[in-house]
Design a protein around this motif. Structure first.
Motif, PDB file in Angstrom:
ATOM      1  N   LEU A 146       0.818  -1.211   0.000  1.00  0.00           N
ATOM      2  CA  LEU A 146       0.000   0.000   0.000  1.00  0.00           C
ATOM      3  C   LEU A 146       0.853   1.263   0.000  1.00  0.00           C
ATOM      4  N   LEU A 147       1.904   1.271   0.796  1.00  0.00           N
ATOM      5  CA  LEU A 147       2.756   2.466   0.891  1.00  0.00           C
ATOM      6  C   LEU A 147       3.491   2.718  -0.420  1.00  0.00           C
ATOM      7  N   ALA A 148       3.984   1.660  -1.049  1.00  0.00           N
ATOM      8  CA  ALA A 148       4.658   1.831  -2.340  1.00  0.00           C
ATOM      9  C   ALA A 148       3.671   2.301  -3.406  1.00  0.00           C
ATOM     10  N   THR A 149       2.457   1.739  -3.376  1.00  0.00           N
ATOM     11  CA  THR A 149       1.459   2.104  -4.381  1.00  0.00           C
ATOM     12  C   THR A 149       1.049   3.561  -4.259  1.00  0.00           C
ATOM     13  N   VAL A 150       0.801   4.021  -3.021  1.00  0.00           N
ATOM     14  CA  VAL A 150       0.337   5.394  -2.870  1.00  0.00           C
ATOM     15  C   VAL A 150       1.466   6.394  -3.148  1.00  0.00           C
ATOM     16  N   PHE A 151       2.719   6.008  -2.891  1.00  0.00           N
ATOM     17  CA  PHE A 151       3.842   6.879  -3.262  1.00  0.00           C
ATOM     18  C   PHE A 151       3.866   7.074  -4.781  1.00  0.00           C
ATOM     19  N   LEU A 152       3.767   5.972  -5.522  1.00  0.00           N
ATOM     20  CA  LEU A 152       3.804   6.054  -6.983  1.00  0.00           C
ATOM     21  C   LEU A 152       2.578   6.783  -7.535  1.00  0.00           C
ATOM     22  N   GLU A 153       1.417   6.567  -6.902  1.00  0.00           N
ATOM     23  CA  GLU A 153       0.212   7.273  -7.331  1.00  0.00           C
ATOM     24  C   GLU A 153       0.389   8.781  -7.168  1.00  0.00           C
ATOM     25  N   GLY A 154       0.862   9.204  -5.997  1.00  0.00           N
ATOM     26  CA  GLY A 154       1.078  10.628  -5.772  1.00  0.00           C
ATOM     27  C   GLY A 154       2.081  11.216  -6.746  1.00  0.00           C
ATOM     28  N   MET A 155       3.148  10.481  -7.028  1.00  0.00           N
ATOM     29  CA  MET A 155       4.185  10.967  -7.930  1.00  0.00           C
ATOM     30  C   MET A 155       3.669  11.120  -9.361  1.00  0.00           C
ATOM     31  N   CYS A 156       2.944  10.115  -9.835  1.00  0.00           N
ATOM     32  CA  CYS A 156       2.556  10.091 -11.249  1.00  0.00           C
ATOM     33  C   CYS A 156       1.300  10.898 -11.542  1.00  0.00           C
ATOM     34  N   LEU A 157       0.504  11.200 -10.509  1.00  0.00           N
ATOM     35  CA  LEU A 157      -0.662  12.055 -10.744  1.00  0.00           C
ATOM     36  C   LEU A 157      -0.386  13.501 -10.395  1.00  0.00           C
ATOM     37  N   TYR A 158      -0.009  13.775  -9.160  1.00  0.00           N
ATOM     38  CA  TYR A 158       0.021  15.154  -8.705  1.00  0.00           C
ATOM     39  C   TYR A 158       1.275  15.913  -9.137  1.00  0.00           C
ATOM     40  N   GLY A 159       2.284  15.217  -9.666  1.00  0.00           N
ATOM     41  CA  GLY A 159       3.354  15.941 -10.339  1.00  0.00           C
ATOM     42  C   GLY A 159       2.819  16.614 -11.590  1.00  0.00           C
ATOM     43  N   PRO A 160       2.293  15.832 -12.548  1.00  0.00           N
ATOM     44  CA  PRO A 160       1.683  16.443 -13.738  1.00  0.00           C
ATOM     45  C   PRO A 160       0.482  17.336 -13.417  1.00  0.00           C
ATOM     46  N   PHE A 161      -0.318  16.963 -12.416  1.00  0.00           N
ATOM     47  CA  PHE A 161      -1.522  17.732 -12.089  1.00  0.00           C
ATOM     48  C   PHE A 161      -1.184  19.190 -11.790  1.00  0.00           C
ATOM     49  N   ALA A 162      -0.032  19.428 -11.166  1.00  0.00           N
ATOM     50  CA  ALA A 162       0.356  20.795 -10.811  1.00  0.00           C
ATOM     51  C   ALA A 162       0.486  21.695 -12.031  1.00  0.00           C
ATOM     52  N   PHE A 163       0.620  21.096 -13.226  1.00  0.00           N
ATOM     53  CA  PHE A 163       0.831  21.896 -14.429  1.00  0.00           C
ATOM     54  C   PHE A 163      -0.373  21.895 -15.362  1.00  0.00           C
ATOM     55  N   ILE A 164      -1.520  21.334 -14.929  1.00  0.00           N
ATOM     56  CA  ILE A 164      -2.697  21.307 -15.802  1.00  0.00           C
ATOM     57  C   ILE A 164      -3.190  22.714 -16.107  1.00  0.00           C
ATOM     58  N   ALA A 165      -3.336  23.555 -15.084  1.00  0.00           N
ATOM     59  CA  ALA A 165      -3.807  24.920 -15.317  1.00  0.00           C
ATOM     60  C   ALA A 165      -2.834  25.680 -16.221  1.00  0.00           C
ATOM     61  N   THR A 166      -1.544  25.509 -15.993  1.00  0.00           N
ATOM     62  CA  THR A 166      -0.539  26.150 -16.845  1.00  0.00           C
ATOM     63  C   THR A 166      -0.617  25.617 -18.265  1.00  0.00           C
ATOM     64  N   HIS A 167      -0.843  24.317 -18.424  1.00  0.00           N
ATOM     65  CA  HIS A 167      -0.985  23.707 -19.759  1.00  0.00           C
ATOM     66  C   HIS A 167      -2.152  24.327 -20.518  1.00  0.00           C
ATOM     67  N   LEU A 168      -3.306  24.446 -19.877  1.00  0.00           N
ATOM     68  CA  LEU A 168      -4.478  25.029 -20.544  1.00  0.00           C
ATOM     69  C   LEU A 168      -4.238  26.501 -20.865  1.00  0.00           C
ATOM     70  N   HIS A 169      -3.529  27.192 -19.992  1.00  0.00           N
ATOM     71  CA  HIS A 169      -3.214  28.610 -20.208  1.00  0.00           C
ATOM     72  C   HIS A 169      -2.265  28.796 -21.392  1.00  0.00           C
ATOM     73  N   GLN A 170      -1.214  27.992 -21.436  1.00  0.00           N
ATOM     74  CA  GLN A 170      -0.203  28.160 -22.481  1.00  0.00           C
ATOM     75  C   GLN A 170      -0.641  27.582 -23.821  1.00  0.00           C
ATOM     76  N   THR A 171      -1.366  26.463 -23.800  1.00  0.00           N
ATOM     77  CA  THR A 171      -1.724  25.776 -25.038  1.00  0.00           C
ATOM     78  C   THR A 171      -2.913  26.420 -25.737  1.00  0.00           C
ATOM     79  N   PHE A 172      -3.916  26.832 -24.969  1.00  0.00           N
ATOM     80  CA  PHE A 172      -5.145  27.336 -25.576  1.00  0.00           C
ATOM     81  C   PHE A 172      -5.395  28.817 -25.305  1.00  0.00           C
ATOM     82  N   GLY A 173      -4.478  29.461 -24.591  1.00  0.00           N
ATOM     83  CA  GLY A 173      -4.620  30.885 -24.335  1.00  0.00           C
ATOM     84  C   GLY A 173      -5.708  31.237 -23.346  1.00  0.00           C
TER      85      GLY A 173
END
Length: 427
Positions: free
Chosen positions: A247-274
């Motif tokens: 469980l601990l290994a799974t939730v570490f990887l989940e946090g890394m692979c989701l919320y790393g990219p998630f932090a840049f979603i708003a920036t992605h929509l701002h830069q890509t679509f204006g």
């Protein structure tokens, strides 16, 4: 599924339960006061807003302080690192002094740290204040989950946890929206002043409810010997359990692979679509709506899919939605992407959370704190990695790579969870 005994019935535990009064052995536990779960949910809302409020602020912070997006993301990663490490302290503290009371006190401290963020004179001071904010907010969600695990029977726990998580869900999405609104119209300091007022108000409510809790909901565990030695022992005994390590290994990887990219979603929509940062943050609000739909329908979904099915289908839905956000030809596609990403994430993550509350029942405070620590340390690693990918390959690549990894993580956990169910059924 076979469930372990509660702390009071654990013969190996040296801790002593210290309720305010001793209920008779045959008496049913007294009912919780109205609003006890709702106030915890509001605390979780504030903690989640504090975590995500800087996502949409990154471009504004970059221009304000003359730094790159990757450097600006330090305000996110340092919060997550501090939050994760602080779990090593707050799990045992919650057991020792009472989980609900500790949550109330850290809301007071969170109000103070948010005020320090608002008053920061430069970026270095802001990063330092964010680290302090991460430490202070660290107790709220994991200790609330552990407290719910203490007072709610396992068979009823998943829907109760889902309702509690409405605060966290809306906070994660609302934090991005508030950050975007502030970036475009209010200034980056305003959200921190608002958080300071919010945390102060919630602490008053939590202290009032704590005084009305029945004895079993205010139980404390006092143990003899060195606090450091007990802490090491508690976490060591959690890590000795094979399923806990999964469980601990799974939730570490989940946090890394989701919320790393998630932090840049708003920036992605701002830069890509204006889109403006406020509009981009509004789209991310739909992530919270998707999560809320899971919370409201969790009873039906759990009954139909089971824990393994929730993890499997939730991971697939989450990954597909992130791919839509990353590579959509036009921004309206992101409406569905954000909505179904929230639903998919909470199908997966709530399953992990429920398992975490039961992976070491006799040491639930330490177990859930270790779970939260791994989740947020994974997020901090993910933000750092995603920041490098964004600078080299762009925001779409960072979000797409995270989606691919999440499929593998979710399917692997679902297979292991199904295997445990099969063993239990044959026993």
């Amino acid at each position: 599924m076979t469930h372990a005994q509660s702390p009071a019935g654990d013969p190996s535990s040296t801790a002593t339960l210290l309720p305010t009064s001793s209920p008779t052995p045959t008496a049913a536990p007294a009912a919780l006061p109205s609003g006890a779960i709702a106030c915890l949910s509001l605390g979780g809302f504030g903690s989640a807003v504090s975590l995500r409020v800087n996502d949409a602020l990154l471009p504004r912070l970059g221009s304000e302080f003359g730094i790159s997006l990757g450097q600006a993301a330090q305000v996110i990663s340092v919060f997550a690192i501090a939050y994760g490490i602080a779990q090593l302290l707050f799990g045992p503290l919650g057991d020792r002094f009472g989980k609900y009371r500790v949550i109330a006190w850290v809301c007071v401290a969170s109000a103070a740290s948010a005020l320090l963020c608002a008053l920061a004179a430069d970026f270095t001071m802001l990063v330092g204040a964010r680290a302090l904010a991460g430490i202070m907010a660290a107790a709220i969600i994991p200790l609330a989950m552990a407290w719910i695990g203490d007072v709610v029977p396992y068979e009823q726990r998943q829907p109760v946890l889902a309702r509690f998580l409405l605060g966290q869900i809306t906070g994660l999405a609302g934090g991005v929206w508030v950050g975007g609104l502030a970036a475009d119209h209010l200034g980056w300091r305003v959200p921190y002043f608002a958080l300071a007022v919010f945390f102060a108000a919630i602490s008053v409510l939590l202290f009032a409810i704590n005084r009305r809790l029945p004895a079993h909901a205010r139980a404390m565990r006092r143990a003899e010997g060195s606090a450091l030695r007990r802490m090491v022992s508690e976490f060591g005994q959690v890590l000795a359990l094979p399923w806990a390590r999964v469980l601990l290994a799974t939730v570490f990887l989940e946090g890394m692979c989701l919320y790393g990219p998630f932090a840049f979603i708003a920036t992605h929509l701002h830069q890509t679509f204006g889109l403006s940062l406020a509009t981009a943050g509004s789209l991310v609000l739909l992530y919270g709506l998707g999560g809320a739909s899971f919370a409201l329908g969790s009873g039906v979904l759990v009954a139909r899919l089971g824990e393994a099915g929730l993890a499997r289908w939730g991971g697939a839905l989450l990954a597909g939605s992130l791919l839509v956000i990353a590579f959509a030809p036009a921004w309206p596609w992101s409406i569905a992407g954000c909505l179904f990403a929230g639903l998919g994430f909470y199908m997966l993550h709530n399953t992990l959370q429920v398992n975490a509350t039961q992976m070491a029942p006799e040491r639930r405070g330490a177990a859930v704190s270790a779970f939260a620590a791994c989740f947020f340390l994974g997020q901090s690693a993910g933000v750092a990695i995603a920041g490098l990918v964004v600078e080299q390959l762009g925001t779409a690549a960072a979000i797409g790579l995270g989606a691919g990894a999440l499929v593998v993580i979710a399917m692997g956990f679902a297979q292991l969870r199904a295997g445990r169910d099969g063993v239990a059924a044959r026993a």
